[in-house]
Design a protein around this motif. Structure first.
Motif, PDB file in Angstrom:
ATOM      1  N   GLU A  77     104.614   4.258 104.144  1.00 49.96           N
ATOM      2  CA  GLU A  77     104.502   5.548 104.842  1.00 49.96           C
ATOM      3  C   GLU A  77     105.565   6.545 104.398  1.00 49.96           C
ATOM      4  O   GLU A  77     105.320   7.737 104.343  1.00 49.96           O
ATOM      5  N   ASN A  78     106.780   6.033 104.126  1.00 52.71           N
ATOM      6  CA  ASN A  78     107.878   6.927 103.771  1.00 52.71           C
ATOM      7  C   ASN A  78     108.875   6.196 102.880  1.00 52.71           C
ATOM      8  O   ASN A  78     108.795   4.988 102.699  1.00 52.71           O
ATOM      9  N   SER A  79     109.815   6.960 102.348  1.00 54.32           N
ATOM     10  CA  SER A  79     110.755   6.388 101.384  1.00 54.32           C
ATOM     11  C   SER A  79     111.729   5.396 102.011  1.00 54.32           C
ATOM     12  O   SER A  79     112.202   4.483 101.320  1.00 54.32           O
ATOM     13  N   SER A  80     112.032   5.516 103.281  1.00 54.11           N
ATOM     14  CA  SER A  80     112.964   4.570 103.891  1.00 54.11           C
ATOM     15  C   SER A  80     112.406   3.149 103.866  1.00 54.11           C
ATOM     16  O   SER A  80     113.169   2.176 103.804  1.00 54.11           O
ATOM     17  N   ALA A  81     111.086   3.001 103.880  1.00 56.30           N
ATOM     18  CA  ALA A  81     110.468   1.672 103.774  1.00 56.30           C
ATOM     19  C   ALA A  81     110.774   1.038 102.421  1.00 56.30           C
ATOM     20  O   ALA A  81     110.925  -0.187 102.321  1.00 56.30           O
ATOM     21  N   ILE A  82     110.906   1.852 101.392  1.00 58.90           N
ATOM     22  CA  ILE A  82     111.236   1.334 100.058  1.00 58.90           C
ATOM     23  C   ILE A  82     112.629   0.727 100.064  1.00 58.90           C
ATOM     24  O   ILE A  82     112.860  -0.331  99.482  1.00 58.90           O
ATOM     25  N   LEU A  83     113.539   1.381 100.742  1.00 61.01           N
ATOM     26  CA  LEU A  83     114.909   0.867 100.829  1.00 61.01           C
ATOM     27  C   LEU A  83     114.934  -0.486 101.517  1.00 61.01           C
ATOM     28  O   LEU A  83     115.618  -1.408 101.076  1.00 61.01           O
ATOM     29  N   LEU A  84     114.164  -0.639 102.557  1.00 62.33           N
ATOM     30  CA  LEU A  84     114.108  -1.914 103.274  1.00 62.33           C
ATOM     31  C   LEU A  84     113.423  -3.006 102.451  1.00 62.33           C
ATOM     32  O   LEU A  84     113.909  -4.129 102.364  1.00 62.33           O
ATOM     33  N   GLY A  93     109.488  -0.161  91.213  1.00 59.73           N
ATOM     34  CA  GLY A  93     108.639   0.875  90.637  1.00 59.73           C
ATOM     35  C   GLY A  93     108.081   1.745  91.749  1.00 59.73           C
ATOM     36  O   GLY A  93     107.709   1.242  92.806  1.00 59.73           O
ATOM     37  N   ILE A  94     108.041   3.056  91.511  1.00 61.24           N
ATOM     38  CA  ILE A  94     107.515   3.995  92.502  1.00 61.24           C
ATOM     39  C   ILE A  94     106.536   4.923  91.798  1.00 61.24           C
ATOM     40  O   ILE A  94     106.911   5.614  90.846  1.00 61.24           O
ATOM     41  N   ASP A  95     105.284   4.945  92.260  1.00 62.53           N
ATOM     42  CA  ASP A  95     104.277   5.835  91.678  1.00 62.53           C
ATOM     43  C   ASP A  95     104.021   7.005  92.615  1.00 62.53           C
ATOM     44  O   ASP A  95     104.220   6.903  93.823  1.00 62.53           O
ATOM     45  N   GLU A  96     103.584   8.123  92.047  1.00 61.23           N
ATOM     46  CA  GLU A  96     103.262   9.339  92.804  1.00 61.23           C
ATOM     47  C   GLU A  96     104.442   9.785  93.670  1.00 61.23           C
ATOM     48  O   GLU A  96     104.289  10.126  94.846  1.00 61.23           O
ATOM     49  N   ALA A  97     105.618   9.805  93.056  1.00 65.05           N
ATOM     50  CA  ALA A  97     106.851  10.119  93.785  1.00 65.05           C
ATOM     51  C   ALA A  97     106.834  11.506  94.412  1.00 65.05           C
ATOM     52  O   ALA A  97     107.491  11.726  95.435  1.00 65.05           O
ATOM     53  N   GLN A  98     106.077  12.435  93.837  1.00 63.13           N
ATOM     54  CA  GLN A  98     106.039  13.794  94.376  1.00 63.13           C
ATOM     55  C   GLN A  98     105.494  13.843  95.796  1.00 63.13           C
ATOM     56  O   GLN A  98     105.754  14.781  96.535  1.00 63.13           O
ATOM     57  N   PHE A  99     104.738  12.822  96.208  1.00 69.02           N
ATOM     58  CA  PHE A  99     104.157  12.798  97.549  1.00 69.02           C
ATOM     59  C   PHE A  99     105.094  12.229  98.606  1.00 69.02           C
ATOM     60  O   PHE A  99     104.771  12.259  99.790  1.00 69.02           O
ATOM     61  N   PHE A 100     106.251  11.713  98.189  1.00 64.66           N
ATOM     62  CA  PHE A 100     107.191  11.140  99.153  1.00 64.66           C
ATOM     63  C   PHE A 100     108.050  12.230  99.786  1.00 64.66           C
ATOM     64  O   PHE A 100     108.128  13.353  99.299  1.00 64.66           O
ATOM     65  N   ASP A 101     108.736  11.859 100.854  1.00 65.42           N
ATOM     66  CA  ASP A 101     109.602  12.782 101.575  1.00 65.42           C
ATOM     67  C   ASP A 101     110.876  13.062 100.789  1.00 65.42           C
ATOM     68  O   ASP A 101     111.155  12.436  99.764  1.00 65.42           O
ATOM     69  N   ASP A 102     111.668  13.988 101.292  1.00 65.36           N
ATOM     70  CA  ASP A 102     112.886  14.435 100.603  1.00 65.36           C
ATOM     71  C   ASP A 102     114.004  13.394 100.613  1.00 65.36           C
ATOM     72  O   ASP A 102     115.053  13.613 100.001  1.00 65.36           O
ATOM     73  N   GLU A 103     113.814  12.282 101.316  1.00 72.67           N
ATOM     74  CA  GLU A 103     114.817  11.216 101.336  1.00 72.67           C
ATOM     75  C   GLU A 103     114.697  10.299 100.114  1.00 72.67           C
ATOM     76  O   GLU A 103     115.566   9.448  99.901  1.00 72.67           O
ATOM     77  N   LEU A 104     113.642  10.445  99.313  1.00 70.93           N
ATOM     78  CA  LEU A 104     113.438   9.536  98.184  1.00 70.93           C
ATOM     79  C   LEU A 104     114.618   9.523  97.206  1.00 70.93           C
ATOM     80  O   LEU A 104     115.032   8.448  96.776  1.00 70.93           O
ATOM     81  N   PRO A 105     115.209  10.664  96.830  1.00 68.28           N
ATOM     82  CA  PRO A 105     116.377  10.593  95.936  1.00 68.28           C
ATOM     83  C   PRO A 105     117.520   9.762  96.516  1.00 68.28           C
ATOM     84  O   PRO A 105     118.149   8.974  95.796  1.00 68.28           O
ATOM     85  N   TYR A 106     117.789   9.914  97.806  1.00 72.84           N
ATOM     86  CA  TYR A 106     118.825   9.129  98.465  1.00 72.84           C
ATOM     87  C   TYR A 106     118.496   7.640  98.388  1.00 72.84           C
ATOM     88  O   TYR A 106     119.347   6.815  98.058  1.00 72.84           O
TER      89      TYR A 106
END
Length: 194
Positions: A77-84, A93-106
């Motif tokens: 659903e969001n980039s914080s799930a990737i961190l977990l 690997g992350i695809d379609e990164a443009q669709f993620f929220d602004d927290e993805l760079p962090y």
């Protein structure tokens, strides 16, 4: 899944990094992402792939290229799930990164600082030729940026724009060849969009 000390030692020896593959639609971004992730799997690294839950164009749980190459992924659903979910692997690997929220760079920076190799694919510009979502920040902090180009359907030159064929002003419009075509700067300008 339990990981032994050798796995973590190997991950820390490799060091973390951020790699970005960007370009227009139909330029081979996802194809390149899959290629890099498969090479990591051949090297017996622990790999986890993520994509936005909203992207169900080809498959709900796989990242699929326009050439129909695919690799299993975890929709989030969001980039914080990737961190977990990606903190105990060696390659993310992350695809379609443009669709993620602004927290993805962090999130990507945190993973890289922990020794994870992060490989990201996404559109660098939207259909209006403007920087798209978190991609500019990701490109700025990446150790490597690979810009791939499609072929302009009008003249055959390298294409860097995703020209929208359907009338819609919404920034995010999931679609394929019925909705978008790759164009070079000159052919994109013909329609007065740049």
């Amino acid at each position: 899944m339990l990981f032994n000390e050798d796995v973590f030692k190997r991950r820390s020896e490799l060091g973390g990094s951020i790699e970005v593959v960007c370009g227009s639609m139909f330029s081979g971004k996802t194809e390149e992402l899959i290629r890099r992730l498969r090479r990591a799997q051949i090297a017996r690294l622990n790999v986890e792939i993520f994509k936005p839950r909203t992207d169900t164009r080809y498959h709900e749980t796989e990242v699929v290229s326009h050439n129909q190459n695919s690799i299993p992924s975890t929709p989030v659903e969001n980039s914080s799930a990737i961190l977990l979910l990606g903190s105990h692997v060696q390659v993310v690997g992350i695809d379609e990164a443009q669709f993620f929220d602004d927290e993805l760079p962090y999130v990507c920076n945190r993973l890289a600082n922990k020794g994870v190799r992060v490989i990201i694919a996404g559109l660098d510009m939207d259909f209006q030729g403007k920087p798209f979502g978190p991609m500019p920040a990701l490109m700025a902090m990446a150790e490597s940026v690979t810009k791939v180009h499609a072929v302009c359907v009008r003249c055959g030159n390298p294409a860097l724009y995703s020209y929208r064929l359907v009338p819609s002003d919404t920034k995010i419009l999931l679609g394929e060849k019925e909705s978008y075509e790759p164009r070079c700067r000159q052919c994109y300008e013909l329609d007065g969009l740049v």
